[in-house]
Design a protein around this motif. Structure first.
Motif, mmCIF file in Angstrom:
data_model
loop_
_atom_site.group_PDB
_atom_site.id
_atom_site.type_symbol
_atom_site.label_atom_id
_atom_site.label_comp_id
_atom_site.label_asym_id
_atom_site.label_seq_id
_atom_site.Cartn_x
_atom_site.Cartn_y
_atom_site.Cartn_z
ATOM 1 N N VAL A 61 0.818 -1.219 0.000
ATOM 2 C CA VAL A 61 0.000 0.000 0.000
ATOM 3 C C VAL A 61 0.850 1.266 0.000
ATOM 4 C CG1 VAL A 61 -1.994 -1.091 1.082
ATOM 5 C CG2 VAL A 61 -0.217 -0.082 2.535
ATOM 6 N N ALA A 62 2.143 1.164 0.324
ATOM 7 C CA ALA A 62 3.000 2.351 0.339
ATOM 8 C C ALA A 62 4.452 1.943 0.152
ATOM 9 C CB ALA A 62 2.840 3.118 1.643
ATOM 10 N N VAL A 63 5.208 2.817 -0.481
ATOM 11 C CA VAL A 63 6.651 2.631 -0.643
ATOM 12 C C VAL A 63 7.340 3.910 -0.195
ATOM 13 C CG1 VAL A 63 8.544 2.315 -2.292
ATOM 14 C CG2 VAL A 63 6.438 0.972 -2.540
ATOM 15 N N GLU A 64 8.282 3.779 0.723
ATOM 16 C CA GLU A 64 9.070 4.933 1.168
ATOM 17 C C GLU A 64 10.404 4.915 0.437
ATOM 18 O OE1 GLU A 64 11.340 6.752 5.108
ATOM 19 O OE2 GLU A 64 10.052 4.995 5.320
ATOM 20 N N THR A 65 10.745 6.028 -0.155
ATOM 21 C CA THR A 65 12.008 6.129 -0.875
ATOM 22 C C THR A 65 12.865 7.237 -0.281
ATOM 23 O OG1 THR A 65 11.091 7.665 -2.502
ATOM 24 C CG2 THR A 65 10.974 5.309 -3.014
ATOM 25 N N ASP A 66 14.151 7.129 -0.499
ATOM 26 C CA ASP A 66 15.109 8.160 -0.108
ATOM 27 C C ASP A 66 16.039 8.360 -1.296
ATOM 28 O OD1 ASP A 66 16.862 9.894 1.052
ATOM 29 O OD2 ASP A 66 17.651 8.477 2.527
ATOM 30 N N GLY A 67 15.752 9.387 -2.070
ATOM 31 C CA GLY A 67 16.533 9.594 -3.285
ATOM 32 C C GLY A 67 16.317 8.462 -4.258
ATOM 33 N N ASP A 68 17.389 7.751 -4.582
ATOM 34 C CA ASP A 68 17.320 6.676 -5.568
ATOM 35 C C ASP A 68 17.274 5.295 -4.923
ATOM 36 O OD1 ASP A 68 17.428 8.609 -7.509
ATOM 37 O OD2 ASP A 68 19.596 8.444 -7.805
ATOM 38 N N GLU A 69 16.801 5.221 -3.691
ATOM 39 C CA GLU A 69 16.694 3.937 -3.001
ATOM 40 C C GLU A 69 15.312 3.766 -2.398
ATOM 41 O OE1 GLU A 69 19.626 3.029 -0.136
ATOM 42 O OE2 GLU A 69 21.245 2.827 -1.591
ATOM 43 N N VAL A 70 14.859 2.530 -2.381
ATOM 44 C CA VAL A 70 13.646 2.174 -1.659
ATOM 45 C C VAL A 70 14.035 1.869 -0.222
ATOM 46 C CG1 VAL A 70 11.812 0.462 -1.435
ATOM 47 C CG2 VAL A 70 12.464 1.300 -3.698
ATOM 48 N N ARG A 71 13.449 2.612 0.711
ATOM 49 C CA ARG A 71 13.759 2.404 2.134
ATOM 50 C C ARG A 71 12.874 1.333 2.749
ATOM 51 N NH1 ARG A 71 16.405 6.463 4.845
ATOM 52 N NH2 ARG A 71 16.361 4.947 6.546
ATOM 53 N N SER A 72 11.577 1.339 2.411
ATOM 54 C CA SER A 72 10.674 0.354 2.997
ATOM 55 C C SER A 72 9.420 0.222 2.144
ATOM 56 C CB SER A 72 10.281 0.750 4.428
ATOM 57 O OG SER A 72 9.455 1.906 4.424
ATOM 58 N N VAL A 73 8.726 -0.898 2.353
ATOM 59 C CA VAL A 73 7.441 -1.147 1.715
ATOM 60 C C VAL A 73 6.441 -1.485 2.808
ATOM 61 C CG1 VAL A 73 6.149 -2.590 0.093
ATOM 62 C CG2 VAL A 73 8.556 -2.012 -0.381
ATOM 63 N N THR A 74 5.309 -0.815 2.809
ATOM 64 C CA THR A 74 4.244 -1.127 3.751
ATOM 65 C C THR A 74 3.232 -2.030 3.070
ATOM 66 O OG1 THR A 74 4.486 0.989 4.902
ATOM 67 C CG2 THR A 74 2.416 -0.193 5.227
ATOM 68 N N VAL A 75 2.940 -3.162 3.718
ATOM 69 C CA VAL A 75 1.946 -4.099 3.199
ATOM 70 C C VAL A 75 0.792 -4.180 4.189
ATOM 71 C CG1 VAL A 75 3.579 -5.447 1.835
ATOM 72 C CG2 VAL A 75 3.181 -6.070 4.218
ATOM 73 N N ARG A 76 -0.385 -4.368 3.657
ATOM 74 C CA ARG A 76 -1.590 -4.417 4.504
ATOM 75 C C ARG A 76 -2.257 -5.778 4.344
ATOM 76 N NH1 ARG A 76 -5.189 0.087 2.846
ATOM 77 N NH2 ARG A 76 -3.726 1.320 4.098
ATOM 78 N N ARG A 77 -2.502 -6.429 5.474
ATOM 79 C CA ARG A 77 -3.197 -7.710 5.478
ATOM 80 C C ARG A 77 -4.684 -7.482 5.244
ATOM 81 N NH1 ARG A 77 -1.585 -10.965 10.614
ATOM 82 N NH2 ARG A 77 -3.318 -9.798 11.524
ATOM 83 N N THR A 78 -5.403 -8.513 4.876
ATOM 84 C CA THR A 78 -6.821 -8.360 4.573
ATOM 85 C C THR A 78 -7.634 -7.873 5.760
ATOM 86 O OG1 THR A 78 -7.034 -10.746 4.972
ATOM 87 C CG2 THR A 78 -6.880 -10.027 2.682
ATOM 88 N N ASP A 79 -7.140 -8.094 6.982
ATOM 89 C CA ASP A 79 -7.862 -7.610 8.172
ATOM 90 C C ASP A 79 -7.455 -6.194 8.563
ATOM 91 O OD1 ASP A 79 -5.335 -7.984 9.193
ATOM 92 O OD2 ASP A 79 -5.905 -9.495 10.677
ATOM 93 N N GLY A 80 -6.634 -5.551 7.750
ATOM 94 C CA GLY A 80 -6.248 -4.170 8.001
ATOM 95 C C GLY A 80 -4.927 -3.980 8.714
#
Length: 543
Positions: free
Chosen positions: A136-155
């Motif tokens: 549901v979200a990707v955090e980037t810092d310049g030319d790098e991906v810092r983190s990915v947020t994933v959401r389960r079906t229960d929220g």
């Protein structure tokens, strides 16, 4: 909850994602693998698509991971199913005897085989699998991906990070969420120079999706359900490029575009129509099993009649995408209802009321696949882009062969097979030479630690038509898993591997010598002017 214990984060557990994770694990990495559905395997499983393969799939040119998967599928049937002695003895056992492939099998068996492949790594703690999680979200810092947020079906949400992140989602979701340069739809001929590209780019020109389902036929029984709400629309609507309503046995040949009629069942195959729809993607053939055990065939409906091309699902708002997905599913339900109630039968009657959905085969309550079959995703803008000119027979000339890439990381082959699109275009189904997968098509132009590993690599709308199939997607994932592992080992970003000839040579040696990946086609195969072999009447069993 943020996790820092993985060396590799693979978002998307389809064919490419599984291959990426498995390869990296075998090379000693710790992996987190997420998947939106509750089944791993993508088009093999949750999308319920029997494998589309090439003429050399049973040879050493097939990637080692996909070859092992195919071998284990056959072993699974031998261990667990009441096969006849003849079927058991066949080294090329084909559970479904379908026309589309030399190995047609149930989606749920692919799930079981994938679980077998991953089980040792789950037990060791080196692999963590998060099912029912979508990004549901990707955090980037310049030319790098810092983190990915994933959401389960229960929220419940989890924030995941790793030194290298892989986008193996079905639609290239991380490219979109992370603002990574990408393309949707069709590139224009003014950009690519491709013979079969439209004159101008159209981001909403996307291949049809299909909501597949599993069927058996029980004559004398009645399994007719409710009539879908928009049944009359699908029953009467005619698109300009199609010969009539989709609820019909009449469609067009993908290659010649000639109108033809292919029924559900044929009393007798003919040279003009050597097989019927039932046999095309059949995944269980009753004749393979002992009497009194499995007494009905099971086939997968992934036919032109359920290609949904009215609206795109990428590059539009969520409401529009959801509306298109619902319409795709309703088209499939309407086609089933038509087959049960109105379809012309080979005996002169109408309707096959004994057609019964098999939800146990697709892992659903209703018999439809868990997810639609996605043929086209967002595509990363990469250091190198594969064009029709690199592999199309017409574009390159007869006998020339495909382009030879010095940075090859694997092999593939299929026709350039584009289904009708949301732009109102009919099929584009043209010959392609056996081709290589270039490393440059796996490296985004800017972001250093994100790698595409599915239908989102640096192909075009045209060349995606031959890079999107099951064995090619597995080969892409295999190359990406090895690339991530090699980059971590050497402490270099993935793009540095291609830039440094010595590193590239070492990486290709890893693929070739340690993993057993073939990087070049034999010359006579690379130049092979392949045409579909006619299906012999005597090879197709009657009903």
């Amino acid at each position: 909850m943020t996790r820092y214990d993985a060396e590799l984060l693979v978002v998307g557990g389809g064919v490419g994602g599984v291959a990426t994770a498995l390869t990296a694990l075998r090379l000693g990495r710790r992996v987190v693998l997420t998947e939106e559905q509750d089944w791993l395997g993508g088009q093999l499983t949750s999308q319920a698509v029997p494998p589309d393969e090439n003429a050399w799939i049973e040879t050493g040119a097939t990637g080692p991971g996909y070859a092992e998967f195919r071998r284990r599928v056959r072993e699974y049937y031998r261990r667990n199913y009441p096969l006849t002695s003849g079927a058991t003895a066949r080294s090329d056992l084909d559970p479904g005897l379908g026309v589309v492939s030399r190995l047609c099998h149930e989606p749920r068996v692919a799930v079981a085989v994938i679980e077998e492949l991953l089980s040792p790594w789950l037990a060791s703690g080196r692999l963590e699998v998060l099912l029912r999680h979508r990004p549901v979200a990707v955090e980037t810092d310049g030319d790098e991906v810092r983190s990915v947020t994933v959401r389960r079906t229960d929220g419940v949400e989890r924030e995941l990070s790793a030194p290298i992140v892989v986008d193996a989602t079905e639609l290239g979701e991380l490219l979109h969420l992370g603002g990574v340069e990408h393309v949707t739809g069709a590139e224009g001929r003014d950009d690519t120079g491709e013979l079969h590209a439209p004159e101008r780019a159209d981001p909403l020109d996307q291949q049809a999706i299909s909501w597949c389902f599993a069927l058996e036929h029980r004559p004398g029984e009645d399994h007719v359900g409710d009539r879908p709400a928009r049944y009359e629309h699908w029953r009467t609507h005619v698109d300009p490029f199609w010969p009539g309503p989709q609820l019909s046995w009449t469609d067009v040949d993908p290659i010649s575009l000639r109108v033809h009629t292919r029924p559900l069942f044929q009393l007798q195959p003919t040279p003009e129509m050597p097989f019927d729809l039932w046999h095309f993607r059949r995944v269980l053939a009753a004749e393979n099993f002992r009497d009194g055990t499995i007494d009905s065939d099971v086939t997968i409906v992934n036919w032109p009649q359920i290609d949904y091309w009215e609206a795109p699902i990428v590059g539009v708002d969520e409401t529009s995408a959801a509306r298109a997905l619902a319409a795709s599913r309703e088209l499939s339900a309407s086609f089933l209802h038509w087959m049960q109630t109105e379809a012309p039968r080979e005996d002169g009657g109408t309707g096959y009321r004994g057609l019964r959905l098999r939800g146990d085969v697709t892992g659903t309550d209703d018999g439809f696949a868990k997810a639609p079959y996605i043929r086209e995703a967002r595509r990363a803008v990469t250091e190198f882009r594969v064009l029709e000119q690199h592999l199309g027979v017409e574009a390159r000339g007869a006998g020339v062969g495909s382009e030879v890439f010095a940075d090859s990381v694997g092999l593939g082959h299929y026709r350039i097979d584009l289904h009708p699109s949301t732009s109102g275009r009919s099929y584009v189904d043209i010959e392609a030479y056996p081709f290589q997968i270039p490393l440059g098509a796996l490296l985004p132009v800017r972001v250093d630690n994100l790698l595409p590993a599915a239908k989102n690599i640096g192909s075009t709308h045209i060349t995606n038509g031959c890079y999107r199939l099951h064995p090619v997607e597995w080969a892409i994932g295999e190359a990406v898993g090895a690339l991530a592992s090699f980059a971590l080992e050497r402490g270099r970003p993935p793009r540095a591997i291609r830039e440094d000839p010595a590193l590239l040579d070492d990486y290709q040696r890893l693929l070739r010598d340690r993993l057993g990946v073939t990087l070049r086609w034999p010359e006579e195969v690379r130049r092979h002017h392949w045409k579909p072999e006619p299906v012999r009447v005597e090879d197709v069993p009657t009903r």
